[in-house]
Every structure is written in C-alpha cells, then in structure tokens.
Scaffold this active site. Sequence first.
Site, PDB file in Angstrom:
ATOM      1  N   LYS A   1      45.996  55.030 160.596  1.00 47.30           N
ATOM      2  CA  LYS A   1      45.228  53.800 160.424  1.00 47.30           C
ATOM      3  C   LYS A   1      44.492  53.871 159.092  1.00 47.30           C
ATOM      4  O   LYS A   1      43.672  54.763 158.868  1.00 47.30           O
ATOM      5  CB  LYS A   1      44.237  53.644 161.575  1.00 47.30           C
ATOM      6  CG  LYS A   1      43.400  52.384 161.430  1.00 47.30           C
ATOM      7  CD  LYS A   1      42.632  52.078 162.695  1.00 47.30           C
ATOM      8  CE  LYS A   1      41.824  50.813 162.527  1.00 47.30           C
ATOM      9  NZ  LYS A   1      41.063  50.500 163.740  1.00 47.30           N
TER      10      LYS A   1
ATOM     11  N   TYR B   1      50.226  38.996 166.406  1.00 44.07           N
ATOM     12  CA  TYR B   1      49.657  37.733 166.904  1.00 44.07           C
ATOM     13  C   TYR B   1      50.708  36.640 166.933  1.00 44.07           C
ATOM     14  O   TYR B   1      50.484  35.583 167.505  1.00 44.07           O
ATOM     15  CB  TYR B   1      48.479  37.309 166.019  1.00 44.07           C
ATOM     16  CG  TYR B   1      47.414  38.391 165.933  1.00 44.07           C
ATOM     17  CD1 TYR B   1      46.541  38.598 166.988  1.00 44.07           C
ATOM     18  CD2 TYR B   1      47.323  39.223 164.820  1.00 44.07           C
ATOM     19  CE1 TYR B   1      45.586  39.597 166.938  1.00 44.07           C
ATOM     20  CE2 TYR B   1      46.368  40.230 164.756  1.00 44.07           C
ATOM     21  CZ  TYR B   1      45.511  40.413 165.808  1.00 44.07           C
ATOM     22  OH  TYR B   1      44.582  41.407 165.758  1.00 44.07           O
TER      23      TYR B   1
ATOM     24  N   LYS C   1      49.104  51.268 160.886  1.00 43.02           N
ATOM     25  CA  LYS C   1      48.295  50.057 160.801  1.00 43.02           C
ATOM     26  C   LYS C   1      47.562  50.013 159.479  1.00 43.02           C
ATOM     27  O   LYS C   1      46.941  51.026 159.145  1.00 43.02           O
ATOM     28  CB  LYS C   1      47.296  50.101 161.956  1.00 43.02           C
ATOM     29  CG  LYS C   1      46.430  48.907 162.050  1.00 43.02           C
ATOM     30  CD  LYS C   1      45.489  49.109 163.192  1.00 43.02           C
ATOM     31  CE  LYS C   1      44.514  47.958 163.184  1.00 43.02           C
ATOM     32  NZ  LYS C   1      43.368  48.233 163.957  1.00 43.02           N
TER      33      LYS C   1
HETATM   34  C1  PBG Z   1      39.033  48.517 165.943  1.00 41.26           C
HETATM   35  C2  PBG Z   1      40.253  47.808 165.540  1.00 41.26           C
HETATM   36  C3  PBG Z   1      40.466  47.071 164.366  1.00 41.26           C
HETATM   37  C4  PBG Z   1      41.704  46.466 164.504  1.00 41.26           C
HETATM   38  C5  PBG Z   1      42.240  46.866 165.744  1.00 41.26           C
HETATM   39  N1  PBG Z   1      41.332  47.721 166.364  1.00 41.26           N
HETATM   40  C6  PBG Z   1      39.603  46.780 163.194  1.00 41.26           C
HETATM   41  C7  PBG Z   1      39.001  47.807 162.382  1.00 41.26           C
HETATM   42  O1  PBG Z   1      39.348  48.981 162.416  1.00 41.26           O
HETATM   43  O2  PBG Z   1      38.077  47.411 161.659  1.00 41.26           O
HETATM   44  C8  PBG Z   1      42.307  45.535 163.500  1.00 41.26           C
HETATM   45  C9  PBG Z   1      43.356  44.630 163.962  1.00 41.26           C
HETATM   46  C10 PBG Z   1      43.636  43.498 163.064  1.00 41.26           C
HETATM   47  O3  PBG Z   1      43.121  43.388 161.935  1.00 41.26           O
HETATM   48  O4  PBG Z   1      44.399  42.635 163.505  1.00 41.26           O
HETATM   49  N2  PBG Z   1      38.927  49.837 165.779  1.00 41.26           N
END
Ligand code: PBG
Length: 331
Positions: free
Chosen positions: A201, A320, A255
């Site tokens: 991530k 989405y 991600k």
């Molecule tokens: C939370 C989380 C996030 C997303 C999914 N789980 C945001 C972040 O880390 O700030 C982002 C998903 C998206 O942007 O669609 N930990």
Amino acid sequence: MLALADFPYRRARRMRSNKWIRDLTEETSLSVNDLIWPIFLIEGNDKSENIQSLPGVSRLSIDKAVEASKIMFDRGLGCVALFPSTPPKLKTESCEEAWNPNNLVNKATRIIKKEVPGLGVMLDVALDPYNSLGHDGLVKDNKILNDETLDALSKQALTQAISGADILGPSDMMDGRVAKIRSTLEKNNFKDTMIMSYSAKFASSFYGPFRDAVGASGILKGDKKTYQINPANSNEAIREIAADLREGADMVMVKPGMPYLDICRRIKDTFGVPTFAYQVSGEYAMIEAAASNGWIDREAAIMESILSFKRAGCDGILTYFAPQIINNLEA
Ligand code: PBG
C-alpha cells in the site's frame, strides 16, 4: 523472444482481422468473478448520500446496502467490501468504535451474512474511520505508534470475525499486524477467516475521494508516509508481500492499482499467490471526470482499466465500478 517469420510472411494484422479471431486468441478476460465491490455505510434508514468527489457512488444506510448487495449477488457478484462513514462524535483518539460489535460495518456484516449468506464480506482492519486524528494507527506526540496499534487492530479484527466477516483486509501498514491478527484468529478458533493483506500500500495522492467518503479528509494531520510505502519503491513492496505471506496472509493486495501495475506483475511472478489490486477512489474519479467532460468513452475506459489488472497478473480487483462492469458484461 521466440523466432518469428519476417514480413510479409508474418502479418500481425491477420490475427486482428475479425472479431471472432480476436476473441479466440484473447490472452486475458474479465468476468464478474474478478470483482469485489466496496460500499460506504452511513447511519440511519432508507438513506443514500452522494459523495461529491466520487460521482455515481453513494454512502448507503445499512438497509440500502443490504438491498444493493442482494441485487448484485443475484447478478453474480461474489464479494463486497464495507467501509464506514463514522459519525464524527464517535471518532476518538483511542478509536474504541473500531471494536464496537455494533459499529456500522459489524452490524451490516451480520445482516448481509443472514440475508445474503452466499455473498462474501470483506472488512478493512485499520483505525482511520474511527480516529479523530484521521490516521490508521494510534497517535501520540505526532508519532504513529506501531505496537500499541497492533493491540487495537487485533481487537478490531476479532470483533469483525465474530460478526461474520469472511475476509479481513489489514490496510494500516503497521509492522507485524498480519501475524498479530492471524494469531488472534487462531486463538479464538476462527480458522477459516481469510486475510487479504493490503501489503503493498503506497503513500498515494489517489486516496483523496475515499477520505472524503469516510469523513477523514478534514481531520487528517500530516500524511501517511511513515507507514505507507514510498511510490518510488518496488523492492520494498516485494519485501512487504513476503513478510505478510510469512505472517499468515492468504492473499495480497496492491494499492492504488493502475499506477502500480508493475508491482502486481512482480508479485504474481515472484510468489504466485492470489494477487489483488484496489482501483482506488482517485482512479475512479479521474475516469469519471474525463468521461463526464466527454473526453473519453466512459464504458470503454472502465473495461480497459479493469482488463489491465488481469493482464498484470491480478486475480481480482476491488473497484467502485463493479456495478457498471457487470452491466457491461451482461450487455
Ligand atoms: C484506510 C483505507 C484507505 C483506502 C482504503 N482503506 C485510505 C487511506 O489509506 O488513506 C483507500 C481506498 C480508496 O482510495 O478508494 N486505511
């Protein structure tokens, strides 16, 4: 590269000359089985709220979310991922709403598992939707605490498993979280609860609309660079994947998605494990914005973006666009 005949004995266009031959030689394909649909939840009944930075996506009250999940399940969807828009008064620095058995996601999970038992439910393990400081971990003196956060995450994960969640998705990027969650699950006899770790991530600028959706934008102090991965790094992502697999993750996730397809491919080639990508909110918003300006063909761009994940080696995609993709697949 394989030995190929030279032009004109080889004409690549021969194999593109008709739809049927293009279809016959297609290397990757998309189906409803590839999709996980993220849903945002709000309190109340019969409620649907627009999200300004995610046009076409709504925050739904639990009854509406259950109804939408059922419709999608009947059309072949296998799994939803639930995210809460927690009322601001319930957000605290100690984040105890995260392990409240009656928080939005736990309540919704129980109802979905009862009403639509065949549908998989995935929940995020991270504190940000519950944290008055907007971070994924506990904060003290402007530092994100690792080990103290692990205890909180483990309580959160256990309540989610008790509520019936099929997949837990640790998205917090604390060190050691997968091992901690897996050992908590084992100790409590949740042997079948799956972990899809948000292992790779990145500290990305593409999460903005999500933070609006869960009401974390205004309150987040600073950034997440002390725990999410530097977008410049690829080997580091591979190390995170290796660690999470050793700690007991069943599946891993990259991600954001499209800016990180190289990472997806590397993971699949290196580990051969179930690999997922999250086409995040900012990626969705970019496609929507260009399409609503008439700059790109919305449906074609959506399908092409999702196919890119399959080509990069992903088994599935959180997106989405899941409802639109299913429409397109059925058309
Ligand atoms: C939370 C989380 C996030 C997303 C999914 N789980 C945001 C972040 O880390 O700030 C982002 C998903 C998206 O942007 O669609 N930990």
